[in-house]
Design an enzyme around this catalytic site. Sequence first.
Site, PDB file in Angstrom:
ATOM      1  N   ARG A  94      -7.930   1.524  11.804  1.00 25.31           N
ATOM      2  CA  ARG A  94      -7.648   2.752  10.851  1.00 25.31           C
ATOM      3  C   ARG A  94      -7.882   4.097  11.656  1.00 25.31           C
ATOM      4  O   ARG A  94      -9.023   4.093  12.096  1.00 25.31           O
ATOM      5  CB  ARG A  94      -8.513   2.583   9.415  1.00 25.31           C
ATOM      6  CG  ARG A  94      -8.267   3.644   8.488  1.00 25.31           C
ATOM      7  CD  ARG A  94      -6.910   3.446   7.830  1.00 25.31           C
ATOM      8  NE  ARG A  94      -6.827   4.167   6.682  1.00 25.31           N
ATOM      9  CZ  ARG A  94      -5.805   4.510   5.867  1.00 25.31           C
ATOM     10  NH1 ARG A  94      -4.711   4.348   6.327  1.00 25.31           N
ATOM     11  NH2 ARG A  94      -5.762   5.229   4.678  1.00 25.31           N
ATOM     12  N   THR A 367       5.009   3.173   5.968  1.00 23.37           N
ATOM     13  CA  THR A 367       4.262   2.067   6.819  1.00 23.37           C
ATOM     14  C   THR A 367       4.935   1.007   7.323  1.00 23.37           C
ATOM     15  O   THR A 367       6.122   0.982   6.960  1.00 23.37           O
ATOM     16  CB  THR A 367       3.040   1.692   5.645  1.00 23.37           C
ATOM     17  OG1 THR A 367       2.412   2.691   5.077  1.00 23.37           O
ATOM     18  CG2 THR A 367       2.180   0.706   6.346  1.00 23.37           C
ATOM     19  N   THR A 385       0.755   2.350  10.294  1.00 19.96           N
ATOM     20  CA  THR A 385       1.292   3.369   9.557  1.00 19.96           C
ATOM     21  C   THR A 385       0.853   4.533   9.957  1.00 19.96           C
ATOM     22  O   THR A 385       0.107   4.810  10.865  1.00 19.96           O
ATOM     23  CB  THR A 385       0.849   3.458   7.988  1.00 19.96           C
ATOM     24  OG1 THR A 385       1.488   4.235   7.403  1.00 19.96           O
ATOM     25  CG2 THR A 385      -0.434   3.789   7.804  1.00 19.96           C
ATOM     26  N   SER A 439      -4.430   1.325   1.324  1.00 21.34           N
ATOM     27  CA  SER A 439      -4.094   0.217   0.416  1.00 21.34           C
ATOM     28  C   SER A 439      -3.334  -0.882   1.021  1.00 21.34           C
ATOM     29  O   SER A 439      -2.806  -1.867   0.477  1.00 21.34           O
ATOM     30  CB  SER A 439      -3.133   0.780  -0.662  1.00 21.34           C
ATOM     31  OG  SER A 439      -3.599   1.738  -1.381  1.00 21.34           O
ATOM     32  N   GLY A 459       4.217   0.873   1.396  1.00 18.50           N
ATOM     33  CA  GLY A 459       4.486   1.277  -0.054  1.00 18.50           C
ATOM     34  C   GLY A 459       3.299   1.893  -0.571  1.00 18.50           C
ATOM     35  O   GLY A 459       3.286   2.104  -1.686  1.00 18.50           O
ATOM     36  N   GLY A 460       2.316   2.455   0.199  1.00 15.48           N
ATOM     37  CA  GLY A 460       1.264   3.108  -0.576  1.00 15.48           C
ATOM     38  C   GLY A 460       0.608   2.127  -1.458  1.00 15.48           C
ATOM     39  O   GLY A 460       0.304   0.957  -1.318  1.00 15.48           O
TER      40      GLY A 460
HETATM   41  O1  DON Z   1      -3.248   3.427   3.968  1.00  9.49           O
HETATM   42  C1  DON Z   1      -2.445   3.584   2.966  1.00  9.49           C
HETATM   43  O2  DON Z   1      -2.719   2.953   1.881  1.00  9.49           O
HETATM   44  C2  DON Z   1      -1.352   4.586   3.108  1.00  9.49           C
HETATM   45  N1  DON Z   1      -1.612   5.295   4.204  1.00  9.49           N
HETATM   46  C3  DON Z   1      -0.107   3.539   3.484  1.00  9.49           C
HETATM   47  C4  DON Z   1       1.054   4.494   3.447  1.00  9.49           C
HETATM   48  C5  DON Z   1       2.392   3.767   3.334  1.00  9.49           C
HETATM   49  O3  DON Z   1       2.339   2.440   2.905  1.00  9.49           O
HETATM   50  C6  DON Z   1       3.688   4.627   3.250  1.00  9.49           C
HETATM   51  N2  DON Z   1       4.711   3.588   2.899  1.00  9.49           N
HETATM   52  N3  DON Z   1       5.496   3.748   2.190  1.00  9.49           N
END
Ligand code: DON
Length: 557
Positions: A94, A367, A385, A439, A459-460
Amino acid sequence: MKKIIIFLIFLLLIQCKQKQKHGLITVKAMVVSARKEAGKIGTDIMKKGGNAFDAMIATHLALAVAYPFAGNLGGGGFMVYRTKDGKTGSLDFREKAPLKAHRNMYLDSLDNVIPDKSLLGANAVGVPGSVAGLYKVHQKFGTLPFKELIQPAIDLAKKGVVVTKKQAKALNKYRKLFFKANKRKIFLDKEWKEGDTIKYIKLAETLERIRDNGKDEFYKGKTADLLIAYLQNLDGIMTKEDLEKYQAKWRKPIEFTYKNNKIISMSLPSSGGICIAQILKSIEPFHIEQYKHNSVKYVQLLTEAERRAFADRAHYLGDSDFVKVPIDSLISDKYLARRMKSFSFERANTSKEISYGKIAGYESNETTHYSIVDSFGNAVSVTTTLNGAYGSKVFVPELGFFLNNEMDDFSIKPGFPNMFGLVGAEANAVAPEKRMLSSMSPTIVEENGKLKMVLGSPGGSTIITSVTQNILNVLEYKMPMQEAVSKPRFHHQWLPDNIKFEPNFDKSIFPKLEKLGYKIDQSNAPVIGKVDAILVLPNGKLEGGADPRGDDSAVGF
Ligand code: DON
């Protein structure tokens, strides 16, 4: 006779439809990812005798070329693995906050959030972790030389990548922001159409330098110099010391049982494993299998479990190297049973009445996900991501890649929602060298001690609910992998207090849900998650589930 022919045609149609529910089935090995080119490169590595970890490195680098929307050198991610002899583990690569970052860096003198500062441009960028992560994987598990694993990505970057319809749309959509973030035109900033080929010459050169000089090229060498000079020119706070100090870290994954299955998922700084454990363990006593899939009761039960998990996420979760998080209490059966006591099928709870739970003992479609299984039986689940589409939109011209905007995953002000509407507090406040809460939920499922499924999603915040619903689709509703991945999904995250449904969700259940007090939101969720998964079938073959929501595909042999 006519009747028989009609009946036969009918049977054939049913068979075709059923066939479509299954994904690609292969005997030995498979990669399911966002781009066919990347899956092919990963699979070829395994054909050459490489293992799933070698394939992971090659696939990741290929996605950095073929899928700049989210594949990356300038971002980070997480890997969960299970080796052929059943050993499990996880790697955290990360991004982290630069040394000069501080709690109020996204606020003005009146404590108001400065619009877009955590999302766009040089100060949205966290210190990238991908290259360190790949080298760490190679050091521990790699069997082929790194040079062989990176070469296909270099060749692909030089040969060029064909633009898909979805990719053309995304590139064109973000053109204005590319200009705004870089204060100049970047080479991707032009009108693209399906079928065009993009050659990434500068990226190929960067990859060649990494091939020749190793990890230090990215964190200490010419690449580091160019990256920092570009960011500082855009008034960014990142320094070379930030790059030099970056370390990927092996972490203990979250492991828990759900009925006959062991689930292995990512722990902090990702909230994914903890939230999935909370949701699945909250619903476990209810025998969800007795409710029809995606029915009112199913949606209610899952929604209320999700509401509670996301409320806890907002309060308790953050980088465990910086804050104490009561993980064991949060996923204990006793605590979760207490949390679900206020649930009733008779009416919706509200997010006002459900705050975070009280812990008794305070103990210690941006992501991308890819799933890999090799012919030895090793399994690798990786979510990586740049955060938003093309991250911070900062594209270092000399290096040929985008940088993340992961800083927005911090709680930049208590209660202020991030780009996924997630709120947070103290535990996820910005601090130098801290990792922002994620997430991302790369996950592996075992059944009776054997590998059963590898999955994950972008998908955040909706990653957590997408992965959970896919696990239930397979374990409870016995769907083939492809069908499980394709099914419409829904999502609740405590705040805002509504249930998001994909547009193709069966709307006939909405009036009943509304009557029970649920708010329905279909406006903001054209797709929820994009799951790429592999299921091990009872005969040992592999079935791929490649999400039709994207250009994703399964490749294997
Ligand atoms: O780490 C996370 O939860 C976010 N940065 C993920 C971003 C993400 O999944 C974007 N996709 N739609």
